[in-house]
Design a protein around this motif. Structure first.
Motif, PDB file in Angstrom:
ATOM      1  N   GLN A  96       0.836  -1.182   0.000  1.00 56.95           N
ATOM      2  CA  GLN A  96       0.000   0.000   0.000  1.00 56.95           C
ATOM      3  C   GLN A  96       0.883   1.249   0.000  1.00 56.95           C
ATOM      4  OE1 GLN A  96      -3.888  -0.366   2.342  1.00 56.95           O
ATOM      5  NE2 GLN A  96      -2.538  -1.696   3.526  1.00 56.95           N
ATOM      6  N   GLN A  97       0.408   2.301  -0.616  1.00 50.98           N
ATOM      7  CA  GLN A  97       1.117   3.576  -0.583  1.00 50.98           C
ATOM      8  C   GLN A  97       0.092   4.708  -0.582  1.00 50.98           C
ATOM      9  OE1 GLN A  97       3.604   3.190  -4.129  1.00 50.98           O
ATOM     10  NE2 GLN A  97       2.234   4.539  -5.269  1.00 50.98           N
ATOM     11  N   ILE A  98       0.378   5.733   0.204  1.00 52.39           N
ATOM     12  CA  ILE A  98      -0.610   6.787   0.428  1.00 52.39           C
ATOM     13  C   ILE A  98       0.039   8.142   0.221  1.00 52.39           C
ATOM     14  CG2 ILE A  98      -2.340   7.701   2.023  1.00 52.39           C
ATOM     15  CD1 ILE A  98      -1.932   5.039   3.626  1.00 52.39           C
ATOM     16  N   ALA A  99      -0.481   8.903  -0.723  1.00 58.14           N
ATOM     17  CA  ALA A  99      -0.050  10.284  -0.876  1.00 58.14           C
ATOM     18  C   ALA A  99      -0.615  11.095   0.288  1.00 58.14           C
ATOM     19  CB  ALA A  99      -0.543  10.845  -2.210  1.00 58.14           C
ATOM     20  N   GLY A 100       0.128  12.085   0.742  1.00 57.56           N
ATOM     21  CA  GLY A 100      -0.363  12.881   1.862  1.00 57.56           C
ATOM     22  C   GLY A 100       0.727  13.703   2.499  1.00 57.56           C
TER      23      GLY A 100
END
Length: 432
Positions: A108-112
């Protein structure tokens, strides 16, 4: 007479093709028809027009415009048409509100952006502009990078210092510290550098890259994998596409509630019910086995976004995850834009794909030239046997003719199909 299902799942009869088309036109306002692509468990691609996804059921029109309904788990991935370019993501309005990307060991990878710390510095508070707030333990994190910086991903492909030597912190000025990250507290990263007596506390605003030497996880993770236009990939449950809205509940979010997003923000959904998962080849450890020179210049691989750029002569090898059973990719000549035809004819490059396994597999070879500038690769792997020390994928690029003139190619959509063990209720272990 033709029997089919309308958008509500009821049986209807139609005597002519014109009546069938009329039904589509009438149903369109209630159920949007979206160009999309389905990926089968054999990694074959099917172009469709998506009508609806709800309750684990897909409704879509196939290439012959027949309305079909069936379980989403019959497919591995649903991809929606749309711009999926790394630069387009960087230029998007969300890039300003989500300047960083956090990548987890489960893919999983999350921009933020950083939002603080928790658990006495052993967890990171992370906020996505629309999905909400996430609390992520340091043992779950693989790396944190700036959206505009492609170098850490390229470094990972050829041997990331974070996984080879220890935790790594790279500062905005390029300075690098390797050691053990003790904590990520309010506004700072604390690292114990190798060979140093004292730890160092670095302001987060000065950190360009954080890599943690946590092993990649192959454990079963609940939920479908949703990929958004900003590059975010999160697991979610209750995925539904109705009209121009996609709805799902992120499993990582602190507030476990459904979120509604415009369908234009969705890029793909990987279905957990398929019992297999897709792994990007670019995320696997890569070793440069052999490389030479072309006209006096050294030849090295390069990773830009999700594309691997190769040039002859070169051999690279990827370590494959457990349970992998198929590899697919697109290989095309990597020629400069606007190259005159009389110069492009010199391009002639060979590509061989082989697998190191206990069961011998003969390499497959293709030759790319202007008359055949691309090939689609879709190869099965033999089942792993007892005592198999680990399987590897080898890519060899050779000058097929004319020497290494313009012998460059790029590999895109490179994915591995991996069996996903099933976790039985009441246990924490797969296949029990």
């Amino acid at each position: 007479m033709r029997l089919y299902l309308d958008s509500m799942g009821r049986q209807r009869r139609c005597a002519t093709g014109w009546g069938f088309m009329l039904t589509i036109a009438v149903a369109a306002p209630a159920t949007a028809i979206v160009p999309a692509e389905l990926l089968t468990p054999e990694l074959e691609r099917r172009e469709i027009s998506l009508s609806r996804l709800d309750g684990g059921q897909l409704n879509y029109f196939d290439a012959q415009r027949r309305l079909t309904a069936g379980p989403a788990g019959d497919f591995v991935r649903l991809s929606l048409s749309g711009e999926d370019d790394a630069q387009a993501r960087l230029d998007s309005p969300s890039a300003k509100s989500a300047p960083l990307v956090i990548e987890l060991i489960d893919g999983q990878q999350i921009a933020g952006r950083w939002s603080g710390a928790a658990r006495d510095g052993e967890a990171i508070e992370w906020t996505h502009p629309t999905l909400g707030r996430f609390t992520l333990g340091l043992d779950e994190v693989q790396r944190v990078t700036r959206r505009s910086d492609q170098a850490p991903r390229a470094a990972n492909a050829v041997g990331d210092p974070a996984t080879a030597q220890g935790d790594t912190v790279v500062l905005n000025n390029g300075d690098r510290l390797v050691g053990f990250v003790i904590a990520v507290d309010e506004g700072a990263v604390t690292i114990q550098p190798d060979g140093a007596d004292d730890s160092v506390r670095l302001p987060i605003d000065n950190v360009a890259y954080l890599g943690l030497a946590n092993p990649v996880s192959s454990a079963t993770v609940a939920g479908d994998l949703i990929t958004l236009a900003d590059g975010t990939r999160v697991r979610g449950t209750g995925v539904a596409i109705v009209g121009d809205t996609v709805t799902f509940t992120p499993t990582l979010a602190d507030a476990m509630r459904p979120v509604d997003r415009p369908l234009a923000e969705l890029r793909s959904v990987d279905f957990a019910a398929s019992r297999v998962r897709l792994v990007d080849l670019m995320d696997q450890p890569m070793e440069l086995i052999d490389s030479g020179t072309a006209f006096g210049l050294s030849v090295t691989p390069a990773v830009r976004g999700d594309t691997l750029h190769l040039r002859a002569p070169m051999t690279v090898r990827y370590v494959l995850p457990e349970g992998v059973r198929r590899f697919a990719a697109k290989a095309t000549l990597d020629l400069p834009d606007g190259l005159p035809t009389d110069r492009a004819r010199w391009a002639n490059v060979g590509l061989s794909v082989g697998f190191d396994t206990t069961t011998p597999v003969a390499p497959r070879r293709w030759v790319l030239r202007p008359g055949q500038p691309g090939v689609t690769i879709n190869l099965p792997l033999p089942p792993a046997s007892d005592g198999d020390p680990g399987r590897r994928l080898t890519l060899e690029i050779d000058p097929a003719a004319h020497g290494p003139v313009l012998d460059r190619l790029r590999l895109t959509d490179a994915v591995l199909l991996v069996d996903q063990p099933e976790v039985q209720p009441g246990t924490d272990d797969p296949d029990r």
